[in-house]
Every structure is written in structure tokens, then in C-alpha cells.
Design an enzyme around this catalytic site. Structure first.
Site, mmCIF file in Angstrom:
data_model
loop_
_atom_site.group_PDB
_atom_site.id
_atom_site.type_symbol
_atom_site.label_atom_id
_atom_site.label_comp_id
_atom_site.label_asym_id
_atom_site.label_seq_id
_atom_site.Cartn_x
_atom_site.Cartn_y
_atom_site.Cartn_z
ATOM 1 N N GLU A 149 0.816 -1.229 0.000
ATOM 2 C CA GLU A 149 0.000 0.000 0.000
ATOM 3 C C GLU A 149 0.852 1.283 0.000
ATOM 4 O O GLU A 149 0.515 2.233 -0.685
ATOM 5 C CB GLU A 149 -0.966 0.007 1.183
ATOM 6 C CG GLU A 149 -2.142 -0.946 0.982
ATOM 7 C CD GLU A 149 -3.262 -0.725 1.986
ATOM 8 O OE1 GLU A 149 -4.134 0.120 1.735
ATOM 9 O OE2 GLU A 149 -3.260 -1.402 3.038
ATOM 10 N N HIS A 151 8.950 -27.068 4.511
ATOM 11 C CA HIS A 151 8.389 -28.363 4.107
ATOM 12 C C HIS A 151 7.889 -28.330 2.670
ATOM 13 O O HIS A 151 7.311 -29.302 2.186
ATOM 14 C CB HIS A 151 7.253 -28.764 5.054
ATOM 15 C CG HIS A 151 7.743 -29.044 6.443
ATOM 16 N ND1 HIS A 151 8.241 -30.265 6.827
ATOM 17 C CD2 HIS A 151 7.843 -28.241 7.532
ATOM 18 C CE1 HIS A 151 8.616 -30.212 8.094
ATOM 19 N NE2 HIS A 151 8.388 -28.989 8.539
ATOM 20 N N LYS A 172 -13.173 -0.708 -5.826
ATOM 21 C CA LYS A 172 -14.408 -0.414 -5.093
ATOM 22 C C LYS A 172 -15.438 0.256 -5.989
ATOM 23 O O LYS A 172 -16.630 -0.024 -5.882
ATOM 24 C CB LYS A 172 -14.113 0.473 -3.880
ATOM 25 C CG LYS A 172 -13.521 -0.301 -2.724
ATOM 26 C CD LYS A 172 -13.392 0.554 -1.480
ATOM 27 C CE LYS A 172 -12.828 -0.243 -0.333
ATOM 28 N NZ LYS A 172 -12.443 0.574 0.805
HETATM 29 O O1 G6P Z 1 -10.783 -0.060 8.334
HETATM 30 P P1 G6P Z 1 -11.768 -0.073 7.262
HETATM 31 O O2 G6P Z 1 -12.389 1.280 7.073
HETATM 32 O O3 G6P Z 1 -12.787 -1.143 7.463
HETATM 33 O O4 G6P Z 1 -11.011 -0.367 5.945
HETATM 34 C C1 G6P Z 1 -10.394 -1.594 5.648
HETATM 35 C C2 G6P Z 1 -9.615 -1.492 4.360
HETATM 36 O O5 G6P Z 1 -10.495 -0.939 3.407
HETATM 37 C C3 G6P Z 1 -9.976 -0.474 2.165
HETATM 38 O O6 G6P Z 1 -9.710 -1.510 1.280
HETATM 39 C C4 G6P Z 1 -8.783 0.410 2.367
HETATM 40 O O7 G6P Z 1 -8.305 0.934 1.220
HETATM 41 C C5 G6P Z 1 -7.752 -0.348 3.139
HETATM 42 O O8 G6P Z 1 -6.567 0.405 3.260
HETATM 43 C C6 G6P Z 1 -8.376 -0.626 4.497
HETATM 44 O O9 G6P Z 1 -7.448 -1.192 5.343
#
Ligand code: G6P
Length: 349
Positions: A233, A249, A343
Site C-alpha cells: 500500500e 516443508h 471499489k
Molecule cells: O478499516 P476499514 O475502514 O474497514 O477499511 C479496511 C480497508 O479498506 C480499504 O480496502 C482500504 O483501502 C484499506 O486500506 C483498508 O485497510
């Protein structure tokens, strides 16, 4: 060769520097937020623990699972999925961790755990998770928001430490939290000195290679994972890793056919004084066996007294190394364009 302030500020547009440098303060703030913790969980009923979280918010659960490996009387499982295992029931302490409070996998798993009557605690800065906690009246710890989840590890881990401590599941106490805070401040001073520091030198040696991280599989497993997640990241650099003894292993044999990658792979081996002695020996043998095929191999040992400080000593090193590698690669450590793209495509369907 040293970095200049200008070089850093021209690449680090959203100031990941501040967040990594501010980690010891975040730790202190997280300790204050949770110092008077009070939970309505019925600890006598709890006989297993299930945490859910994704990405940066799964790291806290992974760390508490590994940290409590030798002292927690109950099994601890970390779920990174929409679904919870069948064994989740009213005797399960279910901890939902989402920094934003809006991660769909976490919310879905939480709903299933609610249906199964689990005892819930949420750790979040807001979003739907906080809304649900207040509406449905389950325990929650509200942490400050507005930063990337991976930069909020103090806010996500310290509450877990305090929950486990409150329930009597830990063998180290407050002094470990304080030792870690002091250690992080002192090591942080050294690692933020851009004229010369260990993390910067390591980042330079890793440039243009794929870093592979190896460690023992109990306490050090999430530390290993943190290195890889941060390379990915922050530095936008694919990283791979595995744990011992298992890799001895199978995976070790795979090193026979990587001639085409010789010089393109680097290896980081993480050691802790509490590693299993036989695992330690295996690690040294692995090093001998692969040494001539890698661009560089780096042995890093944890520092500090308590197990907690030792784990976080190499987490802080990972954060800084991945930051410097981003700057050397000329990429801004903060944006995560591919995750955003993924997303938005998911939202289309
Ligand atoms: O902590 P949250 O808001 O649930 O996010 C969880 C994850 O979501 C996304 O994929 C972000 O880009 C990640 O960097 C993050 O760790």
C-alpha cells in the site's frame, strides 16, 4: 546518499510522513481513550473469540491473536470475509474492527454474528458500524477518524489490548504499553533522521526487487504480514512472504527454479528472541540455502523487553522502510488507486 526534505515533500503529497512520525503520539492517545474501559460483555460466558476486519483493520486482530498466543485461555480467530464460521454462538466474543465503519465484508459478518447471538464489541471511528452499535446497543470503542486505516494501527490495536487485558486474557500489563510508547518515540527519532537511518538504508537495498519476508509463524506472523502490506500500500511494491517451519516443508524447494529471477528478489528475515529454537535453526539454514540467489538478504531482530514492544519495534521499522521505498520509487505513499478503482467497479454491479 541522504534524502532531502524537498525530495520527500514533493512526493509525499498527503503527508504520510506526519502519520508515521506521529505513531508514538497516536499510541499515547489510544491509551488515554481506553484507560477507563468498561464493557458489558459477560466474560464468564466467553469461551472463544472471533474478530473480523479487512486490510489495515485486520492487522490489530492479527496482532492481538499472535500476542496472546501463549496466554489467552480461549481460541482466537480472525475473519477476513463476509461470512462467519458455523461455531460462532452466544459464547463467542465477536470483535468487529473497521476504521471507517463502512467496510462491507465486516458489516456482513457482524450481522451474521448478531443473528447467532454472539457478544459484540465494535472498534470504529464512525460509519454504519458506529450507527449500528448505538442503535442496537452493543459495546463499542470510538476512535478518531480521518486517516488511512493502515496509519491508524495504534487506534486499532491498543483498544484490543485493553479489551483482552480487561477480560484477563493477557500476561503483560500496562507497563508493556508504556514501554512500547517510549520505545516507539526513541526509535522513531532515529528512523526519521533523513541524513542516515536504518530504514532508509534498507529501502535503498530493496529498490527494484520483490521483497520476500520470512519469520516464525506464531508471534511474528502478523509482523511479517505488516511488512508486506506496507510495501504494497505505501510503496506500491508487490511483496511476498511465508512463515516457518511450514515453508521448510515445501516452499524451500521452489527456490530451485528461480534462476530467471536471480537478483530480482530480496529477502527479509524477522527474528525474535522468543522464536522457537528449532525454527531459528531452520531459518539460518534457509538463509544459507538461498543466499546466492537473492539481490540482498536482511536479518532483522526485534528490540525492547516486553513481547509487545518487540513486536512493534519491527512494525515501526516496516512503516518507515515502506515509506522511504515509496519516496525512492517516486510514488506518493498515501493514495491507493487500485483499491479505489476496484471499489468503484464493485459499486457498479
Ligand atoms: O478499516 P476499514 O475502514 O474497514 O477499511 C479496511 C480497508 O479498506 C480499504 O480496502 C482500504 O483501502 C484499506 O486500506 C483498508 O485497510
Amino acid at each position: 546518499m541522504q534524502l532531502t526534505r524537498e525530495q520527500i515533500t514533493s512526493v509525499d503529497g498527503q503527508n504520510m510522513w506526519e502519520l508515521i512520525a506521529g505513531f508514538p503520539n497516536q499510541w499515547d492517545e489510544a491509551m488515554k481513550i481506553t484507560e477507563d474501559l468498561s464493557l458489558s460483555v459477560d466474560s464468564d460466558k466467553v469461551n472463544k473469540i472471533c474478530c473480523v476486519g479487512m486490510g489495515g483493520s485486520a492487522m490489530g486482530p492479527d496482532l492481538i491473536k499472535a500476542y496472546s498466543f501463549g496466554c489467552c485461555p480461549h481460541p482466537v480467530e480472525v475473519i477476513r470475509h463476509y461470512s462467519v464460521p458455523n461455531w460462532v454462538d452466544e459464547n463467542t466474543l465477536f470483535i468487529a474492527c473497521s476504521f471507517s465503519g463502512n467496510t462491507e465484508e465486516t458489516l456482513s459478518a457482524l450481522e451474521q454474528a448478531r443473528e447467532k447471538g454472539a457478544q459484540i464489541i465494535a472498534i470504529t471511528s464512525g460509519g454504519t458500524l458506529l450507527l449500528n452499535a448505538t442503535k442496537e446497543e452493543f459495546d463499542y470503542i470510538k476512535i478518531p477518524g480521518g486517516i488511512p486505516p493502515r496509519a491508524a494501527l495504534g487506534f486499532s490495536f491498543v483498544p484490543l489490548f485493553r479489551i483482552f487485558s480487561y477480560l484477563g486474557f493477557l500476561d503483560e500489563g500496562e507497563e508493556a504499553l508504556s514501554e512500547t510508547e517510549l520505545f516507539l518515540s526513541q526509535q522513531g527519532e532515529l528512523l526519521s533522521d533523513i541524513s542516515d537511518n536504518e530504514a532508509l538504508s534498507l529501502a535503498r537495498e530493496l529498490q527494484d526487487t520483490l521483497p520476500i519476508v520470512y519469520s516464525d509463524s506464531t508471534v511474528m506472523k502478523p509482523v511479517n504480514q505488516r511488512w508486506r502490506n506496507q510495501f504494497e500500500e505505501n510503496s506500491k511494491t508487490l511483496s511476498y512472504g511465508n512463515v516457518l517451519p511450514e515453508m521448510t516443508h515445501n516452499e524451500i524447494v521452489g527456490w530451485e527454479q528461480v534462476v530467471h529471477l536471480t537478483g530480482r528478489l530480496s529477502v527479509i528475515m524477522l527474528f525474535d528472541k522468543a522464536d522457537d529454537k528449532r525454527v531459528r535453526k531452520r531459518m539460518r539454514i534457509v538463509k544459507d540455502l538461498i543466499e546466492d540467489q537473492v539481490a540482498s538478504i536482511h536479518v532483522l531482530s526485534t528490540r525492547g523487553e516486553s513481547r509487545l514492544t518487540r513486536m512493534f519495534s519491527l512494525i515501526q521499522m516496516a512503516d518507515w522502510t515502506s515509506f522511504y521505498l515509496a519516496i525512492i520509487n517516486n510514488v506518493d505513499p498515501t493514495p491507493i488507486a487500485k483499491i479505489d478503482l476496484l471499489k468503484s467497479r464493485l459499486a457498479e454491479e
